[in-house]
Design an enzyme around this catalytic site. Structure first.
Site, PDB file in Angstrom:
ATOM      1  N   ASN A 227       0.932  -1.259  -0.431  1.00  0.00           N
ATOM      2  CA  ASN A 227       0.014   0.071   0.248  1.00  0.00           C
ATOM      3  C   ASN A 227       0.553   0.769  -0.038  1.00  0.00           C
ATOM      4  OD1 ASN A 227       1.173  -0.326   2.773  1.00  0.00           O
ATOM      5  ND2 ASN A 227      -1.034  -0.056   3.828  1.00  0.00           N
ATOM      6  N   TYR A 229       2.991   4.605  -1.776  1.00  0.00           N
ATOM      7  CA  TYR A 229       2.787   5.310  -2.839  1.00  0.00           C
ATOM      8  C   TYR A 229       3.822   6.794  -2.904  1.00  0.00           C
ATOM      9  CZ  TYR A 229      -0.732   7.202  -0.467  1.00  0.00           C
ATOM     10  OH  TYR A 229      -1.790   7.409   0.600  1.00  0.00           O
ATOM     11  N   ALA A 230       3.875   7.044  -3.420  1.00  0.00           N
ATOM     12  CA  ALA A 230       3.984   8.272  -4.070  1.00  0.00           C
ATOM     13  C   ALA A 230       3.066   8.833  -4.985  1.00  0.00           C
ATOM     14  CB  ALA A 230       5.490   8.826  -4.229  1.00  0.00           C
ATOM     15  N   GLU A 231       2.352   9.924  -4.206  1.00  0.00           N
ATOM     16  CA  GLU A 231       1.404  10.846  -5.056  1.00  0.00           C
ATOM     17  C   GLU A 231       1.738  12.432  -5.553  1.00  0.00           C
ATOM     18  OE1 GLU A 231      -2.472   7.674  -3.983  1.00  0.00           O
ATOM     19  OE2 GLU A 231      -2.419   9.581  -3.844  1.00  0.00           O
ATOM     20  N   HIS A 354       1.998   5.580  11.434  1.00  0.00           N
ATOM     21  CA  HIS A 354       1.291   5.495  12.265  1.00  0.00           C
ATOM     22  C   HIS A 354       1.575   3.877  12.534  1.00  0.00           C
ATOM     23  CE1 HIS A 354       0.561   5.317   7.935  1.00  0.00           C
ATOM     24  NE2 HIS A 354       0.500   4.672   7.904  1.00  0.00           N
ATOM     25  N   GLY A 404      -5.337   7.808   1.446  1.00  0.00           N
ATOM     26  CA  GLY A 404      -6.281   7.654   0.797  1.00  0.00           C
ATOM     27  C   GLY A 404      -5.901   6.278  -0.068  1.00  0.00           C
ATOM     28  N   SER A 410      -7.188  12.157   0.337  1.00  0.00           N
ATOM     29  CA  SER A 410      -6.281  12.100   1.410  1.00  0.00           C
ATOM     30  C   SER A 410      -7.221  13.531   1.777  1.00  0.00           C
ATOM     31  CB  SER A 410      -5.369  12.401   0.901  1.00  0.00           C
ATOM     32  OG  SER A 410      -4.438  10.638  -0.073  1.00  0.00           O
ATOM     33  N   HIS A 429      -6.085   6.112  10.339  1.00  0.00           N
ATOM     34  CA  HIS A 429      -4.281   6.313   9.620  1.00  0.00           C
ATOM     35  C   HIS A 429      -4.364   6.901   8.005  1.00  0.00           C
ATOM     36  CE1 HIS A 429      -4.614   2.388   8.634  1.00  0.00           C
ATOM     37  NE2 HIS A 429      -3.280   1.639   8.442  1.00  0.00           N
TER      38      HIS A 429
END
Length: 506
Positions: A227, A229-231, A354, A404, A410, A429
């Site tokens: 899960n 990521y870089a967004e 988290h 998200g 998010s 979280h």
């Protein structure tokens, strides 16, 4: 384990507010305190469905339902207050993911449990702002996504490009973000906007196995898979303009970058090593738990202290990891726009953990106590004026970053005084899984997930396309439901909604 039918089980559950349910003592054996979980009407159905399924004849194997796990944590020695399930709670190893619990440091019987931290120690989220708008980015969105993908190593076996020797790793494990600062990978103000200022002071690399160090050395500065990521995200809605201005967000359409990653194989090995040592310590000290996945040790025992020192080293590894990716993201943007990260105003808004256990002071029954607070799949959310949050956020409360799922929004929240009293300054979280990874792979076609993202105008770069099904939005609870529940319960406050325009995944 107690075996009852569903109608008997729900006698132990009581709705105490529109967003909270109480788990009464007796739901699981030996509970020392009550449990509580926060849900709205949509999330409530998922929780009760999970419980109902577990009550069916022949339902064995897999994790226990989240409610049972919250109750099992309530039976651990030394727990104070309540065992708390946040709105994104779902079954996990030992503790549910989204379960937090605090243990009294003054009680000799209090325990520390690796299952209460998780395998990806200090998995967390970092948010960077820019002075760019969506209009600036849209014409070069594909190139920018590719540039980020090229700069940040991603995927299961990805190796880092930040030069690292074994000696460097030892220093990084001890120094955390200070190592990144010394080596010139980050800006001095990044440290200020990081939980614990990016360094756990009790870290001791000598308590970490050689195997963990070998796994960690090539992985520093990598995103990983799953899960993570870089967004590239865009501000879609502002709920609290005054607080967002303090974060450097002043308009809709402003571009931000969110990085979600942790301690990679290093943290996983630290947790695995500790579980083996703790099983022996439990036999020696006569500690009994309702679930063998809740392996634990007395906080002050040798095993307990060794784990806390190794866990802190893994937390420092994760901060150096996110700092290295911050450096790489700044380079990618600077190259694309032919300027400097400084001129793009690429400051860190905040960095939250988290999956971590930390010593904190909290008021319990009117008395100030030092507690070991386990947050697994839950985020620290301290209120305004708390001494442990940066000067910039003293009046707003700590920023809380809620990532998200792939292709969904998010949020940025802020901590509240009510949350400090009710949940030891903790909130959700993320979205929290609704389907297991195996179920997602069976039920969802990865090509249709990619097509859907394209239709939404989201550029995507994925190292392992087959893993995309596991992270499809349908695999998760609705992040807006989760965030609204936290907001309505008063344990944190909505501040900003962000929408993704490009996603980089492992």
């Amino acid at each position: 384990m107690v075996v009852r039918d569903y109608n008997d089980e729900i006698q132990y559950l009581e709705k105490i507010s529109p967003t909270a349910w109480r788990i009464k003592i007796g739901f699981q054996p030996n509970m020392n305190v009550e449990g509580v979980f926060y849900v709205n009407s949509h999330l409530e159905k998922l929780m009760f469905e999970e419980l109902r399924n577990s009550c069916r004849p022949g339902m064995v194997g897999g994790f226990l339902p989240g409610m049972k796990q919250i109750a099992n944590v309530a039976a651990l020695p030394g727990i104070v207050g309540k065992s708390i399930g946040l709105p994104d709670v779902h079954s996990g190893y030992g503790f549910a993911i989204g379960n937090m619990a605090a243990f009294d440091m003054a009680d000799a019987k209090s325990i520390v449990s690796p299952g209460g931290v998780g395998f990806d120690i200090n998995c967390g989220v970092r948010l960077l702002r820019t002075n760019l708008t969506e209009k600036d980015v849209l014409p070069v969105k594909e190139q920018l996504a590719q540039s980020l993908f090229d700069h940040i190593p991603v995927g299961v076996g990805s190796k880092g490009i930040i030069p690292m020797t074994a000696n460097d790793l030892e220093e990084a494990l001890e120094m955390g973000i200070d190592w990144s600062l010394r080596e010139g990978y980050i800006w001095a103000e990044d440290k200020e906007h990081c939980e614990e200022f990016g360094r756990m002071l009790n870290a001791d690399p000598s308590k970490v196995s050689l195997r963990a160090k070998k796994r960690g050395l090539p992985q520093l500065g990598t995103l990983g898979a799953g899960n993570h990521y870089a967004e590239i995200q865009v501000v879609e809605e502002i709920f609290d303009a005054w607080a967002t201005r303090k974060m450097g967000i002043d308009r809709k359409g402003q571009v931000c970058i969110m990085i979600h990653s942790g301690s990679r194989g290093f943290g996983h090995q630290v947790a695995t090593d500790a579980l083996v040592a703790m099983e022996k310590a439990m036999k020696r000290d006569g500690i009994e738990t309702n679930d063998r996945q809740l392996a634990c040790a007395r906080i002050m025992s040798e095993e307990g202290q060794d784990y806390l020192k190794a866990m802190s080293a893994a937390a420092n590894f994760a901060w150096v990891n996110r700092s290295s990716m911050t450096f790489l993201a700044r380079q990618a943007f600077a190259k694309q726009f032919q300027t400097t990260p400084d001129d793009l105003d690429m400051h860190v808004i905040y960095d939250v953990s988290h999956n971590i256990a930390k010593m904190e002071e909290h008021v319990v029954n009117g008395k100030l106590k030092t507690l070991l607070v386990h947050r697994k799949g839950s985020t620290r959310a301290f209120p305004p004026h708390h001494p442990l949050i940066p000067v910039d956020y003293q009046l707003t409360g700590q920023p809380v970053l809620i990532g998200g799922t792939m292709g969904t929004c998010s949020y940025i929240l802020t901590g509240t005084e009510h949350g400090m009293q009710e949940t030891f300054g903790s909130t959700c979280h993320g979205a929290g899984r609704a389907l297991s990874r195996a179920k997602s792979r069976r039920n969802i076609d990865y090509q249709s997930v990619l097509n859907k993202l394209q239709e939404m105008g989201i550029s995507i770069r994925v190292a392992s396309p087959k893993l995309v099904m596991e992270e499809a939005p349908e695999s998760y609870k609705n992040v807006t439901d989760v965030v609204n529940t936290c907001h309505d319960a008063g344990i944190s406050k909505k501040c900003v909604k962000l929408r993704p325009i490009a996603v980089i995944k492992g």
